[in-house]
Design an enzyme around this catalytic site. Sequence first.
Site, PDB file in Angstrom:
ATOM      1  N   ASP A   9      40.832  40.794  33.724  1.00  0.00           N
ATOM      2  CA  ASP A   9      41.226  39.917  34.827  1.00  0.00           C
ATOM      3  C   ASP A   9      42.123  38.808  34.283  1.00  0.00           C
ATOM      4  OD1 ASP A   9      41.408  38.656  37.240  1.00  0.00           O
ATOM      5  OD2 ASP A   9      39.351  37.888  37.257  1.00  0.00           O
ATOM      6  N   ASP A 111      46.362  41.691  39.562  1.00  0.00           N
ATOM      7  CA  ASP A 111      46.034  40.946  38.339  1.00  0.00           C
ATOM      8  C   ASP A 111      44.717  41.381  37.693  1.00  0.00           C
ATOM      9  OD1 ASP A 111      44.416  40.006  40.336  1.00  0.00           O
ATOM     10  OD2 ASP A 111      44.705  37.885  39.903  1.00  0.00           O
ATOM     11  N   GLU A 112      44.185  42.544  38.062  1.00  0.00           N
ATOM     12  CA  GLU A 112      42.953  42.994  37.418  1.00  0.00           C
ATOM     13  C   GLU A 112      42.859  44.519  37.430  1.00  0.00           C
ATOM     14  OE1 GLU A 112      39.378  41.882  39.623  1.00  0.00           O
ATOM     15  OE2 GLU A 112      40.639  41.348  41.331  1.00  0.00           O
TER      16      GLU A 112
END
Length: 413
Positions: A9, A111-112
């Site tokens: 993350d 974003d993860e």
Amino acid sequence: MGKVYFHVDVNSAFLSWSALKLLREGQELDLRTVPSVVGGDEEKRHGVVLAKSGPAKQFGIHTGESLFAARLKCPQVIVTPPDFDFYVQNSKALIAILQQYTPDVEQYSIDEAFLDMTGTEALFGPPLEVAHALRRRVKRELGFTVNIGVAPNRLLAKMASDFTKPDKVHTLFPDEVPQKMWPLPVRELFGVGPSAARKLTQCGMLTIGDLARAERSTIVAMFGARGDTLWNYANGREADPVTKQQTRDNTYGNSVTLPQDLTRPEQADATLLALCDSVGRRLRTDGKTARVVAVQLVDNAFRRTSHQTTLPDPTNATDRLYEVAGQLLRQMWPQRPVRLVGVSAEKTGADNFEQLDLFTNSERRAKKEKLDHTADALRRKFGSTAVTRAKLLTPETRAPAALSAAKQRDKEK
């Protein structure tokens, strides 16, 4: 060793990536070190906080609140606009690195991502050592930091990655659940929204441990089938897949988790347009058109529904995608408030063509195609915010539209 998953993350992704962009452009101040946020148009007081720095968080600023409210908490906060194109570049660079460690990478959002690291010890070494090496590599090569959760399933890996930040690695194995996870407030359990958290706390279940130790039948009586899932989550078990998003070849799709739940379909129109605009732009960039348009919704009880339709003629035009997606949205709008909206264009190809007939307004269509391609060219030259559709600038729609333009999930294959 059994199953091993990583959840990677990016720490304050949009803020970190915006700070990185400005540093590369010659700015000396690193936004990550001062109170700063990524947001929309502050002058009209309709912008929303999309991401915040650590120092901004110390002032009580949180994602989803208005920029006006954020500045009341911290008058000196620095506001910078989002740059989705740059965010996508960094997201793809991160995924490229992750794919060097395992072929089983599931991108959960921009974003993860989840990595199935099972059986890779012989190649890379013990999981904890690999996680730290990966964390350091991302920081060294890409210039931003990540948190990594290491666990035997996706649920626990995701929970672990959300422990202390930034630039950390955390484990959460079954024997660590009582010590590390159960003391957390119940609202921090994956899948527990604000309304569920209120209901649980009103019943005396203040922590995840309280929920885990409750009678399973009690939680099912409170929430129905969703209660069984939450009870299993509290006990560290995946009752259903946390992420397993289905991805298909030749599919272009984006989705966004909204800053606040929506109760009427017209409230989602601007978000839907921003998503269609991005999908159409990527189709045009790759010289492709789509024969199928699909819309996905997730309500505040985490129930996912989707509708799709096959077009009589393939398209990559933003207006056409938006027209069809809007019809689907209204057909499927659920009774419960909506927290996520997604759009995808499927069955794409470069050899598709449109069959014209005597009643087709070819001149109007040609003008729209020219406008789309002109807007694409301006964005490539001057940035993603160079051209914005008028509908996305109205006071009622600016905040969700800005969020959708920034927080879309790139599922292009």
